[in-house]
Each structure stands twice: as C-alpha cells, then as structure tokens.
Design an enzyme around this catalytic site. Structure first.
Site, PDB file in Angstrom:
ATOM      1  N   TYR A 152     -13.015 -11.588  42.622  1.00  0.00           N
ATOM      2  CA  TYR A 152     -12.639 -10.264  42.116  1.00  0.00           C
ATOM      3  C   TYR A 152     -13.865  -9.537  41.564  1.00  0.00           C
ATOM      4  O   TYR A 152     -14.120  -8.383  41.910  1.00  0.00           O
ATOM      5  CB  TYR A 152     -11.589 -10.437  41.019  1.00  0.00           C
ATOM      6  CG  TYR A 152     -11.008  -9.149  40.486  1.00  0.00           C
ATOM      7  CD1 TYR A 152     -10.223  -8.333  41.303  1.00  0.00           C
ATOM      8  CD2 TYR A 152     -11.202  -8.759  39.165  1.00  0.00           C
ATOM      9  CE1 TYR A 152      -9.660  -7.151  40.804  1.00  0.00           C
ATOM     10  CE2 TYR A 152     -10.642  -7.587  38.666  1.00  0.00           C
ATOM     11  CZ  TYR A 152      -9.867  -6.795  39.487  1.00  0.00           C
ATOM     12  OH  TYR A 152      -9.314  -5.633  38.996  1.00  0.00           O
ATOM     13  N   VAL A 154      -1.737 -12.263  30.539  1.00  0.00           N
ATOM     14  CA  VAL A 154      -1.334 -12.715  29.215  1.00  0.00           C
ATOM     15  C   VAL A 154      -0.154 -11.904  28.653  1.00  0.00           C
ATOM     16  O   VAL A 154       0.757 -12.484  28.063  1.00  0.00           O
ATOM     17  CB  VAL A 154      -2.547 -12.740  28.254  1.00  0.00           C
ATOM     18  CG1 VAL A 154      -3.054 -11.335  27.927  1.00  0.00           C
ATOM     19  CG2 VAL A 154      -2.219 -13.512  27.005  1.00  0.00           C
TER      20      VAL A 154
HETATM   21  N1  UDP Z   1      -4.105 -16.203  28.549  1.00  0.00           N
HETATM   22  C1  UDP Z   1      -3.384 -17.044  27.721  1.00  0.00           C
HETATM   23  N2  UDP Z   1      -2.137 -17.402  28.093  1.00  0.00           N
HETATM   24  C2  UDP Z   1      -1.543 -16.982  29.240  1.00  0.00           C
HETATM   25  C3  UDP Z   1      -2.275 -16.112  30.087  1.00  0.00           C
HETATM   26  C4  UDP Z   1      -3.554 -15.752  29.707  1.00  0.00           C
HETATM   27  O1  UDP Z   1      -3.859 -17.464  26.655  1.00  0.00           O
HETATM   28  O2  UDP Z   1      -0.394 -17.355  29.490  1.00  0.00           O
HETATM   29  C5  UDP Z   1      -5.443 -15.773  28.125  1.00  0.00           C
HETATM   30  C6  UDP Z   1      -6.528 -15.932  29.170  1.00  0.00           C
HETATM   31  O3  UDP Z   1      -7.089 -17.219  29.108  1.00  0.00           O
HETATM   32  C7  UDP Z   1      -7.495 -14.833  28.769  1.00  0.00           C
HETATM   33  C8  UDP Z   1      -6.600 -13.747  28.180  1.00  0.00           C
HETATM   34  O4  UDP Z   1      -5.376 -14.384  27.875  1.00  0.00           O
HETATM   35  O5  UDP Z   1      -8.349 -15.297  27.760  1.00  0.00           O
HETATM   36  C9  UDP Z   1      -6.344 -12.590  29.124  1.00  0.00           C
HETATM   37  O6  UDP Z   1      -5.905 -13.144  30.342  1.00  0.00           O
HETATM   38  P1  UDP Z   1      -5.377 -12.258  31.542  1.00  0.00           P
HETATM   39  O7  UDP Z   1      -5.009 -13.219  32.629  1.00  0.00           O
HETATM   40  O8  UDP Z   1      -4.315 -11.346  31.067  1.00  0.00           O
HETATM   41  O9  UDP Z   1      -6.573 -11.340  31.987  1.00  0.00           O
HETATM   42  P2  UDP Z   1      -8.175 -11.440  31.993  1.00  0.00           P
HETATM   43  O10 UDP Z   1      -8.594 -10.484  30.951  1.00  0.00           O
HETATM   44  O11 UDP Z   1      -8.603 -12.839  31.668  1.00  0.00           O
HETATM   45  O12 UDP Z   1      -8.553 -11.041  33.364  1.00  0.00           O
END
Ligand code: UDP
Length: 314
Positions: free
Chosen positions: A146, A188
């Site tokens: 990505y 998240v």
């Molecule tokens: N995350 C989490 N639990 C979840 C999904 C994501 O703690 O069920 C954390 C993930 O490790 C990251 C943050 O939340 O640090 C944001 O994750 P997301 O997948 O939303 O997007 P990113 O900003 O990482 O692309």
C-alpha cells in the site's frame, strides 16, 4: 456544474464524496470493481440526476465517453487486513490504475485528484507529519504494497503534471472513520465498534500505546472538495490532528457502548506505525480547512450507523 469521474466511488470515502458532488449539482460517473466497494453505499444515488455507475477495474482498462472536468482516484483497498489478503490488487490499482486514470485526464484535459495517504510517511520519525517529510517506509514489509503503491502514484501524478501539464491535486488522507466502513474491514474503529456492539472483547494490538488521529468522514470529504476547487496542487494533509492512543480509543468505545466485554491484548502487527498525527497548517492556511467533528461526536454517529447495520444483517 462539472462532470466528475470518481474511481472507487462505491467505497467508504468515495460514496460520501459522490453524494456531496451530486448535492452541489455536479454530474458523477462512478467507476468501481466492487472488490471492497459495495453498491449498497451508493444505492441512494441511482436515479439521481447526473449519476452513472460502471462496474470496471481501473487497473485493467478505463474508458469514459464525453467531456470530463475532473477525475478523482479513490480506488484502493486501504485496510491492513487487505494488505495481507490482496496485496497484488493494491499494487496494481495504485500503479496501473493511477497510470490509466492519468491517461484519461490527459486525454480529456481534466483535473486529476489523487487520494494519497499518511502511509507515505511510513513509521514516521518526524512528529507531527508535515507534507515536507519524506517518510520512513519499509518497502518489503506487509504494509509495503500500500505504502509503495501510493508513493508510486504520487510520483506518477507529478510526472504527468511535469511532462504533460496535467492539472493535479494530491491529498494525503489520515485515518478516517464513519458510516459505511465495512464491518469486517479489520481497522481499529470498525473492530472496536463492532466488537462492542456484539458484546465481545475489544482487541488492542500491542500495549495500545501507539497513536492515531481519527478524522470523521464528513470533515475529510469537505477537505477533498476544498482542495479540488482550489488552485493548490499539494500534496496536502487532510486529517484530524487530535491524537489518541489505541488504548484510549478502546476505553472511549467501551464507555460509549456498555455491552463491550472489556479489553483483550493481542500481538502488535509487523511495522505498525508507533505514532501518527497530521500537521494541517497547509490545509488551514491554503484551504481554510479544519475538522469540526470531535472523536466522541463522530464515534456516536458511527456507532448508531453500525448498530442499525448489524441489526439488519442479524
Ligand atoms: N489496532 C488494534 N486493534 C484492532 C485493529 C487495529 O489495536 O482490532 C491497532 C493497529 O495495530 C494500529 C491502529 O490500531 O496501531 C490503527 O490500525 P488500523 O488498522 O485502523 O489502521 P492503520 O492506521 O494501522 O493503517
């Protein structure tokens, strides 16, 4: 009034954008392969004046008959879960898809708007992130598909601008949330809200000390339109500078959705950025843009939407 092509217009961000364009009287041509988009997101647009939808993969071929004023490229899966399951499609739509849509823009004499991302900054060593920061990206890690596709897309967009004088806009989108995210998209906000509504534990990855800055979708789309209509090429960060740890987000969701069954800690994914917050000075100074919806308010709207969505799907 303008005629605008929106690639990815059936997706989460794309569908909100399409509605705003129709509301202001623009004609909209949506191109979407429905890999992560969903026609349910644009069901209210069918039958509206000036709206057309074509199920196509912009990585393969793009043809739009007639005059076009602007092409907005929002087509890409964007969740880390997608990075693991469909990395090749992500690389193709960021590279081949961008190239084809730029070719269309050149052919039509249309303005080209690229949805880029805060992921071009990778796991940033400068905080908050201004547009002048070149980033800290692992090209061969799980997020590389990505991050590098979007970095390539920015480079290709600049090349068309410099070589063919295509009029361009580049927005760097930070974490955005709201109605129409896919319940199972793995990000998240959706994970926490859906888990809480289902009475499950919220899965915090790592110790939850990593930070993100969450922008409500209506604010994000307002930023897109300000940039599209401006004479600023960008890149311009559009995101909410309010910064929260993932644990704070989990606690807020658990407070707002009392059926949540507490928090469960799981391993931190590889290359998960430790912190992320946009410097929005450029957006504020050049576009007069700043977000207006705070996290609690936006989460409330998002929770209401998911509650209705989940009760429909059982
Ligand atoms: N995350 C989490 N639990 C979840 C999904 C994501 O703690 O069920 C954390 C993930 O490790 C990251 C943050 O939340 O640090 C944001 O994750 P997301 O997948 O939303 O997007 P990113 O900003 O990482 O692309």
């Amino acid at each position: 009034m303008a005629r605008v092509v929106v690639a990815g217009g059936a997706g989460f961000l794309g569908s909100h954008l399409v509605e705003r364009l129709l509301d202001r009287g623009d004609q909209v041509v949506v191109l979407d392969n429905l890999v992560t988009g969903d026609v349910a997101n644009i069901e209210g647009c069918f039958g509206r004046d000036g709206f057309t939808f074509h199920r196509v993969d912009v990585s393969d071929f793009v043809h739009v008959a007639g005059d076009v004023d602007a092409i907005m490229h929002l087509a890409s899966p964007a969740s880390p879960a997608d990075f693991a399951s469909i990395p090749i499609q992500i690389l193709k739509v960021g590279s081949l898809g961008t190239h084809r849509l730029l070719g269309l823009a050149k052919d039509k004499g249309a303005r080209f708007f690229l949805a880029s991302t805060s992921e071009v900054y990778g796991d940033p060593q400068v905080h908050p992130q201004p547009e002048s920061y070149w980033g800290h990206v692992n090209p061969i890690g799980p997020r590389g598909c990505y991050d590098e596709a979007k970095r390539f897309a920015e480079a290709m967009t600049m090349a068309y601008h410099r070589t063919h004088d295509v009029d361009i806009r580049i927005v760097r989108i930070f974490n955005t949330y709201g109605p129409r995210m896919r319940p199972e998209d793995g990000r998240v906000v959706t994970n926490f809200v859906v888990q809480a509504l289902r009475g499950e534990e919220l899965t915090v990855y790592g110790d939850g000390s990593q930070t993100r800055s969450f922008c409500y979708v209506d604010d994000e789309v307002e930023g897109f339109l300000r940039l599209l209509d401006s004479d600023v090429s960008g890149p311009v960060n559009i995101g909410n500078p309010g910064e929260f740890t993932v644990l704070q987000l989990a606690e807020l969701v658990a407070e707002m959705v009392p059926t949540a069954a507490g928090i469960r800690f799981e391993p931190l994914p590889t290359d998960d950025p430790a912190q992320r917050r946009p410097d929005i000075s450029l957006a504020t100074d050049l576009l007069g843009w700043a977000p207006t919806v705070d996290l609690r308010d936006g989460l409330g709207r998002t929770i209401d939407w998911f509650r209705a969505r989940l009760s429909r799907s059982g």
